[in-house]
Every structure is written in structure tokens, then in C-alpha cells.
Design an enzyme around this catalytic site. Sequence first.
Site: not given
Length: 239
Positions: A170, A68-70
Site C-alpha cells: 500500500r 495479513l492486514d484486516r
Amino acid sequence: QEDKPSNPKQYLVDLIKDSVIFENDELYALNKPSGIVVHSGSGKTWGVIEIMRYLHPEETSLQLVHRLDRETSGCLLLAKNMYCLKNLHLSFTQGLVNKQYIALLKGKMSSNFVNIDKPLRKNKVRYGERLVEISSAGKQAKTGFRVEKKYNDATLVKVYLDTGRTHQIRVHAQHQQHPVAGDTKYGDKNFNKAVKQAGLSRLFLHAIKLTIPAFKGFSGLDIYAPLPAELSNFLDNYR
């Protein structure tokens, strides 16, 4: 070059320890907090996997199943053994894992469901960071956006992923002129400023559910990660 600290900071240890929402003999499932990387690198010494190995030194084969992205919170799986890791990797790559996210997008979506099928490529670098863009030379990426609730200047959506590319939600959200709230990389500055003034302090993207299929020795699972308090509290007061 500085030596790696021997121990992670206590607040990180407590945060990750408290984020475990499921455990069995095969895996851990975490409701990953926003702002924490899943693994070390890019100037970060301790990520989720390193902290979990620190907490559980007896788990000598502990590995991340996916990423997962930060800035993104929610369902994150860690395999305890190579058999589980291999089978879960296979399930992800074959599109057998059902992945659902919750996101707040800029503006009012005109359709109740939108499906984006646009290939993505990692090739732009800005300030040392790699950016993702829609490109015919990229890898296939499919994202579905279903409207949950409309606000004055935003739409709460449930997001369904058929693929799992870097920054997929995104970039696909940006492509339809409805970027994710709080997205400093692909978002809208004025919208981000407005939601920040309304109390949003992070990216509004959360991996809320993973459905994992059965394989030999594994019965399958539904993992649900509740919306973090900072997001649910924001929505309670948002109009």
C-alpha cells in the site's frame, strides 16, 4: 472491562470454516476474507487464529505463520506444530517464500513492470492508528508491480514481494502515485469514491499465491487462493 464472549459469532465461525483451502498434517491454508483480523486485539475479540482454535481444539499448538492486514484477503498459513512454524518462519525471513498479490491501482501505469526498493518505518500515529512511511531509517522493503490489465482510470497488477513489511504494498503503491483502490489509509479519496460508485466495497488487495519451499519432512507447496467473488464480479463490470 467486559468479559470475553465464550463463543465467536456463528457467521464468523462459518466464514472462517469455509475459507480453509488446504490442510495437511503440518498446516492449514486459508483464503482469508477481507474485514477480519488475523488475531484478537485493537478492540477485536475474535480473529482468524482464535476462531480456528475454537473450531479445532484438538490442535493444541496452532499458530499464525504470518499476517495479513484486516482489509486484505487471500493466502494465510497456520502451522499445526512448532517444527513447522519454526521452519516456515525461517523460510519467510530468508525470502524463500514466493508471495504474489493482485491489486487494482489508481491511474494507468506507464511501465509494464516497476520495482520499488524503498525502506519503510512505522512511526506516525493518526487517530490512534500507526502509519507506515518511506524513511531512510526504516527497514529494507522491495516490491515489484507487473501490469495485468489497464482500465480507463486504473491498472490491475500482480504484485511480487521480496520482503514482508507492514502495509508494504500500500505504501509503495502510494509512493509511485498509483495507490490501491479502496485504501482509506494511504489511498486517493476521489479515486476511492469513483470505484465505490462503480461497486467496489473494500480494499482491492488480495494475496493470490504462496509458494512454500521444501524442508525436512515437508515437500513444499503451491497455495492458490482464488479472487473473492466481490472482487471478480467488480472487475467483470469495470471499464
